[in-house]
Scaffold this motif. Structure first.
Motif, short mmCIF file in Angstrom:
data_model
loop_
_atom_site.label_atom_id
_atom_site.label_comp_id
_atom_site.label_asym_id
_atom_site.label_seq_id
_atom_site.Cartn_x
_atom_site.Cartn_y
_atom_site.Cartn_z
N GLU A 103 0.83 -1.22 0.00
CA GLU A 103 0.00 0.00 0.00
C GLU A 103 0.86 1.26 0.00
O GLU A 103 0.49 2.27 -0.60
CB GLU A 103 -0.91 0.04 1.23
CG GLU A 103 -2.07 -0.92 1.19
CD GLU A 103 -2.96 -0.72 2.41
OE1 GLU A 103 -3.54 0.37 2.54
OE2 GLU A 103 -3.04 -1.66 3.22
N LEU A 104 1.98 1.19 0.69
CA LEU A 104 2.83 2.37 0.88
C LEU A 104 3.81 2.62 -0.24
O LEU A 104 4.07 3.77 -0.59
CB LEU A 104 3.65 2.20 2.17
CG LEU A 104 3.01 2.60 3.48
CD1 LEU A 104 3.84 2.10 4.64
CD2 LEU A 104 2.87 4.10 3.55
N PHE A 105 4.39 1.58 -0.79
CA PHE A 105 5.55 1.75 -1.66
C PHE A 105 5.34 1.09 -3.01
O PHE A 105 4.75 0.02 -3.11
CB PHE A 105 6.80 1.15 -1.00
CG PHE A 105 7.07 1.66 0.38
CD1 PHE A 105 7.39 3.00 0.59
CD2 PHE A 105 7.01 0.81 1.47
CE1 PHE A 105 7.65 3.47 1.87
CE2 PHE A 105 7.27 1.27 2.75
CZ PHE A 105 7.59 2.60 2.95
N VAL A 109 12.91 6.81 1.26
CA VAL A 109 11.93 5.73 1.11
C VAL A 109 10.56 6.21 1.56
O VAL A 109 9.56 6.01 0.87
CB VAL A 109 12.38 4.49 1.91
CG1 VAL A 109 11.27 3.44 1.96
CG2 VAL A 109 13.66 3.90 1.33
N HIS A 110 10.50 6.86 2.70
CA HIS A 110 9.20 7.26 3.25
C HIS A 110 8.60 8.47 2.54
O HIS A 110 7.38 8.65 2.59
CB HIS A 110 9.30 7.44 4.76
CG HIS A 110 9.31 6.12 5.46
ND1 HIS A 110 8.16 5.39 5.70
CD2 HIS A 110 10.34 5.36 5.91
CE1 HIS A 110 8.48 4.26 6.28
NE2 HIS A 110 9.80 4.21 6.42
N LEU A 111 9.40 9.27 1.88
CA LEU A 111 8.83 10.32 1.04
C LEU A 111 8.04 9.69 -0.11
O LEU A 111 6.95 10.14 -0.45
CB LEU A 111 9.92 11.25 0.50
CG LEU A 111 10.47 12.25 1.51
CD1 LEU A 111 11.76 12.89 0.99
CD2 LEU A 111 9.44 13.32 1.84
N HIS A 112 8.58 8.62 -0.68
CA HIS A 112 7.83 7.88 -1.70
C HIS A 112 6.52 7.36 -1.12
O HIS A 112 5.46 7.47 -1.74
CB HIS A 112 8.67 6.71 -2.24
CG HIS A 112 9.71 7.10 -3.23
ND1 HIS A 112 9.43 7.41 -4.53
CD2 HIS A 112 11.05 7.22 -3.09
CE1 HIS A 112 10.54 7.70 -5.17
NE2 HIS A 112 11.55 7.60 -4.31
N GLY A 113 6.61 6.77 0.08
CA GLY A 113 5.41 6.25 0.73
C GLY A 113 4.39 7.33 1.02
O GLY A 113 3.19 7.15 0.81
N ALA A 114 4.86 8.47 1.50
CA ALA A 114 3.95 9.58 1.82
C ALA A 114 3.18 10.04 0.58
O ALA A 114 1.97 10.27 0.63
CB ALA A 114 4.73 10.74 2.43
N LEU A 115 3.88 10.15 -0.53
CA LEU A 115 3.21 10.54 -1.77
C LEU A 115 2.21 9.47 -2.21
O LEU A 115 1.11 9.79 -2.65
CB LEU A 115 4.24 10.79 -2.87
CG LEU A 115 5.10 12.03 -2.70
CD1 LEU A 115 6.28 12.00 -3.67
CD2 LEU A 115 4.28 13.30 -2.89
N LYS A 116 2.59 8.21 -2.06
CA LYS A 116 1.72 7.12 -2.52
C LYS A 116 0.43 7.04 -1.71
O LYS A 116 -0.62 6.67 -2.24
CB LYS A 116 2.45 5.77 -2.48
CG LYS A 116 1.65 4.67 -3.16
CD LYS A 116 2.48 3.46 -3.48
CE LYS A 116 1.63 2.50 -4.30
NZ LYS A 116 1.48 1.22 -3.68
N VAL A 117 0.48 7.39 -0.42
CA VAL A 117 -0.73 7.31 0.40
C VAL A 117 -1.49 8.63 0.46
O VAL A 117 -2.40 8.80 1.26
CB VAL A 117 -0.46 6.77 1.83
CG1 VAL A 117 0.07 5.35 1.78
CG2 VAL A 117 0.47 7.69 2.61
N GLY A 118 -1.12 9.57 -0.41
CA GLY A 118 -1.95 10.75 -0.58
C GLY A 118 -1.46 12.07 -0.05
O GLY A 118 -2.14 13.09 -0.20
N LEU A 119 -0.31 12.11 0.60
CA LEU A 119 0.20 13.42 1.01
C LEU A 119 0.62 14.18 -0.24
O LEU A 119 1.22 13.62 -1.15
CB LEU A 119 1.38 13.28 1.96
CG LEU A 119 1.07 12.79 3.37
CD1 LEU A 119 2.34 12.62 4.18
CD2 LEU A 119 0.13 13.74 4.08
N SER A 159 -4.37 6.59 10.13
CA SER A 159 -4.30 6.24 8.71
C SER A 159 -2.83 6.12 8.29
O SER A 159 -1.92 6.59 9.00
CB SER A 159 -4.98 7.32 7.88
OG SER A 159 -4.22 8.52 7.94
N LEU A 160 -2.62 5.54 7.13
CA LEU A 160 -1.25 5.44 6.62
C LEU A 160 -0.66 6.83 6.37
O LEU A 160 0.53 7.06 6.62
CB LEU A 160 -1.20 4.60 5.35
CG LEU A 160 -1.38 3.10 5.55
CD1 LEU A 160 -1.37 2.38 4.20
CD2 LEU A 160 -0.29 2.53 6.46
#
Length: 124
Positions: free
Chosen positions: A16-18, A78-88, A55-56
């Motif tokens: 879901e995140l990455f 890595v987590h910047l990618h995740g943040a964008l993927k979950v809607g930030l 939430s994620l």
């Protein structure tokens, strides 16, 4: 290990995140230390990230701020990618980094902003 419900939940959360590309990079850890990889997936993403109250995207806000605070810039990528993927949004991420200035100082915030800019270019 890979049939463990915590591990399976962790892999699902990571999906879901990455993106697959980001996960492939993360999986390099498995080659170095299968035990550490199992802990990251089972505990980090299976136990912590899979909890229901936040939430994620809320979890990613927390994660970004703590990584900036620690100066953990490889993990921040890595987590910047995740943040964008979950809607930030990019604007929200920029504001998170600016807000951190008062707590971590300009050097860490400037480095985090530079990394964010790189990630934004990669994901355009």
């Amino acid at each position: 290990m890979e049939n463990n419900t915590r591990y399976v939940a962790g892999l699902s959360t990571m999906e879901e995140l990455f993106s697959q590309e980001v996960r492939n990079g993360m999986e390099e850890m498995k080659k170095i230390s299968p035990d550490l990889w199992e802990m990251i997936v089972s505990f980090g993403f299976g136990d912590l990230y899979s909890r229901k109250t936040l939430s994620l995207s809320q979890r990613e806000i927390i994660t970004l701020t703590t990584l900036i605070t620690q100066g953990a810039f490889d993990q921040l990528r890595v987590h910047l990618h995740g943040a964008l993927k979950v809607g930030l949004s990019k604007e929200e991420i920029i504001e998170i980094i600016i807000h951190c200035i008062g707590y971590v100082g300009f050097p860490k915030a400037v480095q985090a902003m530079g990394i964010a800019g790189e990630i934004f270019k990669e994901t355009e």
